[in-house]
Scaffold this active site. Structure first.
Site, PDB file in Angstrom:
ATOM      1  N   ASP A  17       0.823  -1.222   0.000  1.00  0.00           N
ATOM      2  CA  ASP A  17       0.000   0.000   0.000  1.00  0.00           C
ATOM      3  C   ASP A  17       0.855   1.270   0.000  1.00  0.00           C
ATOM      4  O   ASP A  17       0.631   2.176   0.805  1.00  0.00           O
ATOM      5  CB  ASP A  17      -0.942   0.011   1.211  1.00  0.00           C
ATOM      6  CG  ASP A  17      -1.739  -1.267   1.339  1.00  0.00           C
ATOM      7  OD1 ASP A  17      -2.202  -1.770   0.306  1.00  0.00           O
ATOM      8  OD2 ASP A  17      -1.897  -1.756   2.477  1.00  0.00           O
ATOM      9  N   GLU A 195     -11.512   0.620  -3.835  1.00  0.00           N
ATOM     10  CA  GLU A 195     -11.067   1.134  -2.541  1.00  0.00           C
ATOM     11  C   GLU A 195      -9.823   1.993  -2.782  1.00  0.00           C
ATOM     12  O   GLU A 195      -9.456   2.288  -3.918  1.00  0.00           O
ATOM     13  CB  GLU A 195     -10.757  -0.031  -1.605  1.00  0.00           C
ATOM     14  CG  GLU A 195      -9.740  -1.009  -2.198  1.00  0.00           C
ATOM     15  CD  GLU A 195      -9.531  -2.268  -1.381  1.00  0.00           C
ATOM     16  OE1 GLU A 195      -9.500  -2.172  -0.152  1.00  0.00           O
ATOM     17  OE2 GLU A 195      -9.380  -3.349  -1.982  1.00  0.00           O
TER      18      GLU A 195
END
Length: 564
Positions: A17, A195
C-alpha cells in the site's frame, strides 16, 4: 549523468500500500504496518530507485498499543501528503478483519519534518479504511471508502468525500483542532470492489485513482476523472495497471497506485505487487506485497504505463526522476554490516527490527550483558497480546538466518529461540525448552525438577500447531539456524561455534504467506527471536551472533523483464 534504472520491487518484502509524494529534492513513501511496530514505516529517495529508511510515525496509535487486534488488523494504507508547509498522514486503525464491522478509527497527524516527531493523532470521519487527503486551493478534503455495515449491505459501497476544517493560527495548521465541515458527498459507486482512493489534480481535471478488485490476484488500478471535484466521474475504459489477465507476469497482484511528478515533469506510479512462488496449491507469496514503481505517460487525457499495456515492468528507466545531479543520490536501504555491531543486533530496537502489537519495552534488555540482546519471556506465538518477539522482514526467496541463544528453562512453560513468523496461525519455531525425561509421557509440570533440556520444532497452522521434531539440546549456548530455499525451509542446531545439524525434515515455507489458510492475510514473513514464559514472565534468554543473509533468485538479480 549516467542512466538510473529501478528494479522492482524497489522496497522489498512486506511493504504494501505505498503512498508516495515529492517535497523538494526528496521522494517520501509510507507503507502499511498492520499489527507490527514501528507503525507506518517511512522511506525516502532522490531517484525512486534506491530507498533508505526515514523513520516511522511512532505516535500513530493512541496509547502506543495494538494489543488484541487480530492478525492483519492494525494500521491499513496510510496516505502521505504535504501542504501549508507541513507533512500530513491519514490512516485507519482496523480492529476487526473479515466481519461486517471493521471497527476502525481514522486519524490525521502532521509534522514539520517527516522524520518526526509527529503530532498526536486526531480522529476524523472513518466511513471505511484506506483514506487519503487532497489539499486543493487552500482547502482540505478527506477521501474514504464507504462501508455499508448493515445486514445485506456492501462492504465496498463507493467513494466519499468530506471537507475538513483546519484552523491555522499563525499560518501553521493546528492538528489538534481538525474537524469535518459540510456534508459528506458520494463521488463514485460501482458494482465491483473499489477502494484506496487518491486524487491528483492536473490540467483542470481531477483524476481519481482506485484500487480495484481486492488486493489478491484480481487486483488493479482503475482511473476515473472529472472536471469537478465532486463529480460526476467518468471511468476509464481500460485499467491503468493490473495482472489479473495474465498469471505469467513476474509481478503479480499489481494495484493500489498513486501518481507522483518528478521535477523534470515526468510522471511515475507507485503501487504494490508480489513475487509469487508456484506451488502445487497455486501461487503463494511469503514475501508479502511489496512496493514497485512504473513510468507513466498521458495519452488523450488519461494516464498510461509508458511501456504500453497495463502489466507492470520489473525494470524501468528513472533517470528523469532524479532530483539531484550527483550520481550517488542515496544510500542503500537498511543498515550496513558495521551498523549491526559484533553481535548482529546493532540497531535494536530500531529499523529493520519490528515487534508485535506494541513497541519494545522493558522485556527487551540491551545493557545487562554487553554483546547480547536479552529478552524476557511473555506470551506464546499464538497470542494476540504480549509477545516477546523481535524480527526482521524477509525480502528475498533465498535466506539463511542464525543466532546463538543461552537459556536455562526448567519447565515446559519456558522456551527461547529462533522463529520464522507470519502470524499467530503460521509460524515455524525452533525453541530451547524443557521436557519430561526420555520415554515418559507428557504429563504437565514436573515439580521435582527432573527433566531434560530439548530443542522443539513447532509448525503453527490454522487448524492447530504440531510438533515436527524434538531432540536433546547440547549443553551450554546453542546455535540455531534456518535456511529458506524458495518454498522450502529447514531448521538446524548445534553447539556455539560448532557444526550445525538438521532438526526435523524440510518444511513448507509457503504456509507463511498471504495465500495460505482460510482467512484474509496481508503482511509477510519475518525471521526473528522470541522468548516465552507463560507463568511468571521472568524467564529470560540471551542472544548473540544474529545473521540474516538474503539472496535474490536469479531472475530478480538480472535485468530481465525490462520495459521496452
Amino acid at each position: 549523468m549516467s542512466a538510473v534504472r529501478a528494479v522492482n520491487p524497489v522496497i522489498r518484502g512486506f511493504a504494501p500500500d505505498p503512498s508516495v509524494i515529492r517535497v523538494g529534492d526528496w521522494y517520501h513513501l509510507a507503507t502499511s504496518s498492520f499489527e507490527w511496530f514501528p507503525t507506518i514505516p517511512l522511506f525516502r529517495s532522490r531517484d525512486l530507485a534506491s530507498w533508505e529508511p526515514a523513520g516511522a510515525v511512532d505516535t500513530a496509535v493512541p496509547g502506543r498499543s495494538l494489543l488484541g487486534v487480530p492478525d492483519s488488523g492494525g494500521i491499513w494504507a496510510p496516505a502521505l501528503s504535504h501542504a501549508d508547509g507541513v507533512f500530513w498522514v491519514v490512516y485507519s486503525v482496523v480492529r476487526s478483519v473479515g466481519t461486517r464491522f471493521f471497527d476502525l478509527t481514522t486519524y490525521v497527524s502532521i509534522t514539520d519534518d517527516v522524520t518526526g516527531p509527529w503530532s498526536e493523532p486526531v480522529r476524523v470521519p472513518g466511513h471505511g479504511f484506506d483514506p487519503s487527503l487532497l489539499h486543493h486551493d487552500g482547502r482540505h478534503y478527506l477521501l474514504n471508502l464507504q462501508n455499508d455495515s448493515r445486514v445485506g449491505g456492501r462492504r465496498f459501497d463507493g467513494i466519499v468525500l468530506t471537507e475538513l476544517g483546519v484552523p491555522k493560527p499563525g499560518g501553521r495548521p493546528d492538528a489538534s483542532r481538525i474537524h469535518a465541515i459540510g456534508p459528506t458527498r458520494l463521488l463514485l459507486q460501482r458494482e465491483e470492489l473499489v477502494e484506496g482512493p487518491k486524487i491528483t489534480a492536473k490540467d483542470g481535471w481531477f483524476y481519481l485513482l482506485l484500487a480495484q478488485g481486492g488486493t489478491g490476484v484480481e487486483h488493479g488500478v482503475l482511473v476515473a476523472r472529472s472536471r469537478s471535484l465532486t463529480g460526476p466521474y467518468e471511468v476509464d475504459a481500460v485499467p491503468l495497471l493490473t495482472t489479473r489477465d495474465d498469471r505469467g507476469v513476474p509481478l503479480q497482484k499489481a494495484g493500489h497506485g498513486e501518481l507522483v511528478q518528478a521535477p523534470s515533469g515526468a510522471w511515475f506510479l507507485s503501487h504494490l505487487a508480489s513475487r509469487p512462488l508456484e506451488t502445487e496449491q497455486g501461487p503463494r507469496n511469503p514475501l508479502g506485497r511489496e512496493t514497485a514503481i512504473q513510468r507513466v505517460e498521458w495519452v488523450d487525457g488519461w494516464p498510461r504505463l509508458a511501456h504500453g499495456g497495463w502489466h507492470p515492468a520489473v525494470e524501468i528507466d528513472v533517470t528523469d526522476a532524479v532530483t539531484v545531479s550527483d550520481d550517488a543520490v542515496v544510500a542503500a536501504v537498511g543498515p550496513s554490516e558495521e551498523d549491526m555491531g559484533s553481535d548482529g543486533f546493532g540497531t535494536v530496537p530500531g529499523w529493520p527490527w519490528s515487534t508485535l502489537r506494541e513497541p519494545a519495552g522493558d522485556w527487551l534488555d540491551r545493557t545487562s550483558r554487553p554483546g547480547y540482546v536479552r529478552l524476557v519471556g511473555r506470551m506464546g506465538p499464538e497470542s494476540l497480546w504480549q509477545q516477546s518477539l523481535l524480527a526482521q522482514r524477509l525480502t528475498e526467496h533465498h535466506a539463511e538466518v542464525e543466532v546463538t541463544v543461552e537459556a536455562s528453562p526448567v519447565t515446559f512453560t519456558q522456551s527461547a529461540g529462533l522463529v520464522l513468523y507470519y502470524n499467530t496461525t503460521s509460524y515455524l519455531q525452533l525453541h530451547l525448552t524443557w521436557a519430561e525425561p526420555a520415554g515418559q509421557p507428557q504429563a504437565g509440570q514436573q515439580w521435582r525438577g527432573v527433566g531434560r533440556r530439548v530443542l522443539r520444532l513447532e509448525h503453527g497452522r490454522p487448524e492447530d500447531a504440531r510438533v515436527v521434531a524434538e531432540v536433546d539440546a547440547p549443553s551450554g549456548p546453542v546455535r540455531l539456524a534456518a535456511r529458506i530455499d524458495g518454498g522450502t525451509a529447514r531448521m538446524f542446531a548445534g553447539t556455539a561455534g560448532g557444526e550445525l545439524h538438521p532438526v526435523g525434515p524440510d518444511l513448507d515455507f509457503t504456509d507463511l504467506s498471504d495465500d495460505f489458510g482460510p482467512r484474509l492475510r496481508f503482511t509477510g514473513a519475518l525471521a526473528g527471536i522470541s522468548v516465552v514464559d507463560l507463568v511468571e514472565g521472568t524467564f529470560h534468554a540471551d542472544f548473540t551472533g544474529w545473521a540474516l543473509r538474503q539472496t535474490a533468485a536469479p531472475q530478480w538479480r538480472s535485468a530481465g523483464w525490462a520495459a521496452s
